[in-house]
Design an enzyme around this catalytic site. Sequence first.
Site, PDB file in Angstrom:
ATOM      1  N   ARG A 118      40.908  41.757  46.289  1.00 53.18           N
ATOM      2  CA  ARG A 118      42.131  41.671  45.465  1.00 53.18           C
ATOM      3  C   ARG A 118      43.064  42.759  45.994  1.00 53.18           C
ATOM      4  NH1 ARG A 118      42.722  40.891  39.062  1.00 53.18           N
ATOM      5  NH2 ARG A 118      42.342  38.798  39.846  1.00 53.18           N
ATOM      6  N   HIS A 145      46.536  33.066  44.412  1.00 54.24           N
ATOM      7  CA  HIS A 145      45.311  33.306  43.634  1.00 54.24           C
ATOM      8  C   HIS A 145      44.461  32.018  43.704  1.00 54.24           C
ATOM      9  CE1 HIS A 145      42.591  35.157  41.023  1.00 54.24           C
ATOM     10  NE2 HIS A 145      43.303  35.303  39.910  1.00 54.24           N
ATOM     11  N   GLN A 148      41.447  31.203  41.259  1.00 53.42           N
ATOM     12  CA  GLN A 148      41.915  30.818  39.928  1.00 53.42           C
ATOM     13  C   GLN A 148      42.263  29.337  39.897  1.00 53.42           C
ATOM     14  OE1 GLN A 148      42.371  32.874  37.010  1.00 53.42           O
ATOM     15  NE2 GLN A 148      42.515  30.818  36.194  1.00 53.42           N
ATOM     16  N   ASP A 240      51.597  31.863  32.733  1.00 47.00           N
ATOM     17  CA  ASP A 240      50.997  33.141  33.128  1.00 47.00           C
ATOM     18  C   ASP A 240      51.928  34.243  32.629  1.00 47.00           C
ATOM     19  OD1 ASP A 240      49.535  35.168  34.380  1.00 47.00           O
ATOM     20  OD2 ASP A 240      50.356  34.784  36.377  1.00 47.00           O
ATOM     21  N   CYS A 280      45.769  31.645  32.979  1.00 42.46           N
ATOM     22  CA  CYS A 280      44.744  32.313  33.792  1.00 42.46           C
ATOM     23  C   CYS A 280      44.159  33.534  33.090  1.00 42.46           C
ATOM     24  CB  CYS A 280      45.334  32.719  35.136  1.00 42.46           C
ATOM     25  SG  CYS A 280      46.725  33.852  34.957  1.00 42.46           S
ATOM     26  N   ARG A 308      35.737  30.111  36.189  1.00 39.90           N
ATOM     27  CA  ARG A 308      35.864  30.965  37.374  1.00 39.90           C
ATOM     28  C   ARG A 308      34.482  31.135  38.014  1.00 39.90           C
ATOM     29  NH1 ARG A 308      40.084  34.545  37.827  1.00 39.90           N
ATOM     30  NH2 ARG A 308      39.195  34.821  39.901  1.00 39.90           N
TER      31      ARG A 308
HETATM   32  N1   CP Z   1      42.669  35.577  35.868  1.00 39.73           N
HETATM   33  C1   CP Z   1      42.225  36.677  36.511  1.00 39.73           C
HETATM   34  O1   CP Z   1      42.219  36.748  37.744  1.00 39.73           O
HETATM   35  O2   CP Z   1      41.779  37.661  35.702  1.00 39.73           O
HETATM   36  P1   CP Z   1      41.411  39.152  36.112  1.00 39.73           P
HETATM   37  O3   CP Z   1      42.693  39.839  36.513  1.00 39.73           O
HETATM   38  O4   CP Z   1      40.802  39.750  34.891  1.00 39.73           O
HETATM   39  O5   CP Z   1      40.457  39.122  37.272  1.00 39.73           O
HETATM   40  N1  NVA Z   2      50.206  36.956  37.935  1.00 34.55           N
HETATM   41  C1  NVA Z   2      49.216  37.879  37.411  1.00 34.55           C
HETATM   42  C2  NVA Z   2      47.870  37.246  37.441  1.00 34.55           C
HETATM   43  C3  NVA Z   2      46.754  38.102  36.897  1.00 34.55           C
HETATM   44  C4  NVA Z   2      45.414  37.422  36.978  1.00 34.55           C
HETATM   45  C5  NVA Z   2      49.252  39.149  38.227  1.00 34.55           C
HETATM   46  O1  NVA Z   2      49.386  39.086  39.455  1.00 34.55           O
HETATM   47  O2  NVA Z   2      49.166  40.228  37.629  1.00 34.55           O
END
Ligand code: CP
Ligand code: NVA
Length: 320
Positions: A118, A145, A148, A240, A280, A308
């Site tokens: 990430r 993502h 997701q 989101d 998400c 997930r």
């Molecule tokens: N939806 C998602 O990726 O959640 P987290 O940020 O908790 O991993």
């Molecule tokens: N769009 C959000 C998704 C988190 C899972 C972010 O990038 O923070």
Amino acid sequence: MLKCDIPTSEIAKGLKGRDLLTLLDYTSEEISYLLNYANQMKKNMLLGDMPPILAGKTLGMIFEKHSTRTRISFEVGMNQLGGQAMFMNARDMQIGRGESVYDTGHVLSEYLDGVMIRANSHEMVKELAEHSTIPIINGLTDIYHPCQALADLLTILEVKGSLAGYKLVYVGDGNNVAHSLVIAAAHMGMHVVVATPQGYEFNPNLLVKAKAIAEANEGSVLETTNPVEAVTDADVVYTDTWTSMGQEEEAAKRLEEFKDFQINDELVAYAKKDYMFLHCLPAHREEEVATSVIDGPNSYVFQQAGNRLHAQKAVLASLL
Ligand code: CP
Ligand code: NVA
């Protein structure tokens, strides 16, 4: 459940050792295969059947940003598959104080069987994949993502029984989650509508690509700034956060500019009676979604979060 004309053994062979960065370079058949595999794995798990397919394998998990779902579902997924997962905060690694991505990729490939990362920058993840000999899995970047999106489609598949032809509407920020969701849904022949405020549109290059993918699969992708028009007759309504990680200083401005894009009872009244609400997570109740919607009878957000685990187990078992 999903049609796939290519023998699964051929698809499985083609996925082994691959990266999962965007889903743009995956075929519709490969995405169908992963969803079918995830669906089967979930059913098998509920029957207590969890073969240790990844015994002896280790997944490195590098995080530059916070996570609840991604971190835990990958770690549990590796355990359930008989392997192990190792959490690494990027700040604690030498890469956090300037070691090159080139050296990091080469070194990690000596120890690990795969990396889930990430990161702030998608470019950095691409570079890591170029310099690694093991699969690199994108656990969220500034643009995508993909893991997701696989869980999102798996949830729709479970509830609706199929994907092609259903109307999926994304309302909100044209962000990482939106990009991957739309690309994946286009691959599955869904009719996608993206409604964003002006200035927060879906990436225009990705929109062109998603439209081409959708057309090849008898689906469609449309863009609008009118949430009511978008949500009319929707089968699935998705949103989101308005402020993604790293955009915190824009939060007040975004709250104001997105206020007409909240998913609330008034808006979902335009959707089909049996519409699904997806998010998400993490969610901000009374910002992007009204409490009555996310906690209401059409919300599938916890099933979606649970998926997930299953979607990623299919990815891990296929790539590693
Ligand atoms: N939806 C998602 O990726 O959640 P987290 O940020 O908790 O991993
Ligand atoms: N769009 C959000 C998704 C988190 C899972 C972010 O990038 O923070």
